[in-house]
Design a protein around this motif. Structure first.
Motif, PDB file in Angstrom:
ATOM      1  N   THR A  11       0.875  -1.159   0.000  1.00 50.22           N
ATOM      2  CA  THR A  11       0.000   0.000   0.000  1.00 50.22           C
ATOM      3  C   THR A  11       0.913   1.210   0.000  1.00 50.22           C
ATOM      4  O   THR A  11       1.789   1.336   0.858  1.00 50.22           O
ATOM      5  N   SER A  13       1.263   5.385  -0.155  1.00 49.90           N
ATOM      6  CA  SER A  13       0.626   6.695   0.033  1.00 49.90           C
ATOM      7  C   SER A  13       1.602   7.773  -0.408  1.00 49.90           C
ATOM      8  O   SER A  13       2.742   7.811   0.065  1.00 49.90           O
ATOM      9  N   VAL A  14       1.158   8.615  -1.302  1.00 51.52           N
ATOM     10  CA  VAL A  14       1.975   9.703  -1.820  1.00 51.52           C
ATOM     11  C   VAL A  14       1.129  10.972  -1.903  1.00 51.52           C
ATOM     12  O   VAL A  14      -0.097  10.898  -1.968  1.00 51.52           O
ATOM     13  N   THR A  15       1.785  12.096  -1.905  1.00 50.05           N
ATOM     14  CA  THR A  15       1.105  13.347  -2.207  1.00 50.05           C
ATOM     15  C   THR A  15       1.453  13.675  -3.646  1.00 50.05           C
ATOM     16  O   THR A  15       2.623  13.862  -3.980  1.00 50.05           O
ATOM     17  N   ARG A  20      -3.218  14.088  -1.411  1.00 53.64           N
ATOM     18  CA  ARG A  20      -2.795  12.802  -0.842  1.00 53.64           C
ATOM     19  C   ARG A  20      -3.538  11.675  -1.544  1.00 53.64           C
ATOM     20  O   ARG A  20      -4.766  11.716  -1.662  1.00 53.64           O
ATOM     21  N   ARG A  21      -2.794  10.689  -2.037  1.00 49.41           N
ATOM     22  CA  ARG A  21      -3.374   9.553  -2.752  1.00 49.41           C
ATOM     23  C   ARG A  21      -2.791   8.261  -2.183  1.00 49.41           C
ATOM     24  O   ARG A  21      -1.600   8.202  -1.851  1.00 49.41           O
ATOM     25  N   THR A  22      -3.610   7.235  -2.090  1.00 47.24           N
ATOM     26  CA  THR A  22      -3.182   5.919  -1.625  1.00 47.24           C
ATOM     27  C   THR A  22      -3.641   4.881  -2.638  1.00 47.24           C
ATOM     28  O   THR A  22      -4.762   4.952  -3.133  1.00 47.24           O
ATOM     29  N   ASP A  76       6.697   5.538  -1.317  1.00 45.59           N
ATOM     30  CA  ASP A  76       5.755   5.667  -0.207  1.00 45.59           C
ATOM     31  C   ASP A  76       6.149   6.844   0.681  1.00 45.59           C
ATOM     32  O   ASP A  76       7.302   6.964   1.099  1.00 45.59           O
ATOM     33  N   GLY A  77       5.203   7.731   0.935  1.00 47.54           N
ATOM     34  CA  GLY A  77       5.433   8.901   1.767  1.00 47.54           C
ATOM     35  C   GLY A  77       5.996  10.103   1.033  1.00 47.54           C
ATOM     36  O   GLY A  77       6.155  11.174   1.615  1.00 47.54           O
TER      37      GLY A  77
END
Length: 172
Positions: A11, A13-15, A20-22, A76-77
């Protein structure tokens, strides 16, 4: 009947472009494919798949990178800017406007790489000369050979900055 083990998934998650999108993807998914397929942002193109053409260029945590060389899970992040996020919707950044005015892009395949490379140059050099501009663009392949027009566009943005114009060509 053979038994296949499912590929490991992550999974992520990025901006992306300020939002913000996952998403979930296989661990082996390249970032370029995650951006196009999972995030539905098609300005990031799939080209050479070995980092030579620049069509997949994005800004990752403030640096222009070739997304075909990175796994999506490694982002991620992170904060990502794609071609769609360079300017507010319906607007062009000063560099995009200059590229448009100089007819620098024909087929559009190289747009991301050329814009991010040129912007990175403009962000680090107040007054780049033609040699600086050509060196900055060297890692991007333009199939339509629009290099001369790209160089002229970057020169025009730099000139506007020197003349104290309102040319804030930030891509952040």
């Amino acid at each position: 009947m053979t038994h296949q083990t499912p590929a490991p998934v992550s999974t992520v998650s990025v901006t992306v472009n300020g939002t913000r999108r996952t998403f979930v993807c296989e661990d082996r998914t390249l970032l370029v494919y995650a951006i196009r397929d999972n995030l539905d942002l098609k300005g990031t193109r799939v080209g050479c798949m070995n980092g030579d053409c620049g069509a997949c260029t994005i800004k990752l945590d403030g640096q222009a990178v070739k997304s075909c060389l990175l796994l999506a899970a490694s982002a991620d992040g992170a904060e990502i800017v794609t071609l769609e996020g360079i300017a507010p919707p319906g607007q062009l950044s000063p560099l995009q406007k200059a590229m448009w005015e100089e007819d620098a892009f024909q087929c559009g395949f190289c747009v991301a790489g050329a814009l991010f490379a040129a912007q990175e140059l403009l962000d680090t050099h107040d007054d780049p000369d033609e040699e600086d501009i050509r060196k900055a663009l060297i890692g991007n392949l333009c199939r339509c050979t629009g290099y001369e027009y790209m160089v002229e566009a970057v020169k025009s943005v730099a000139r506007a900055r020197r003349q104290g114009g309102t040319c804030d060509s930030s891509v952040d």
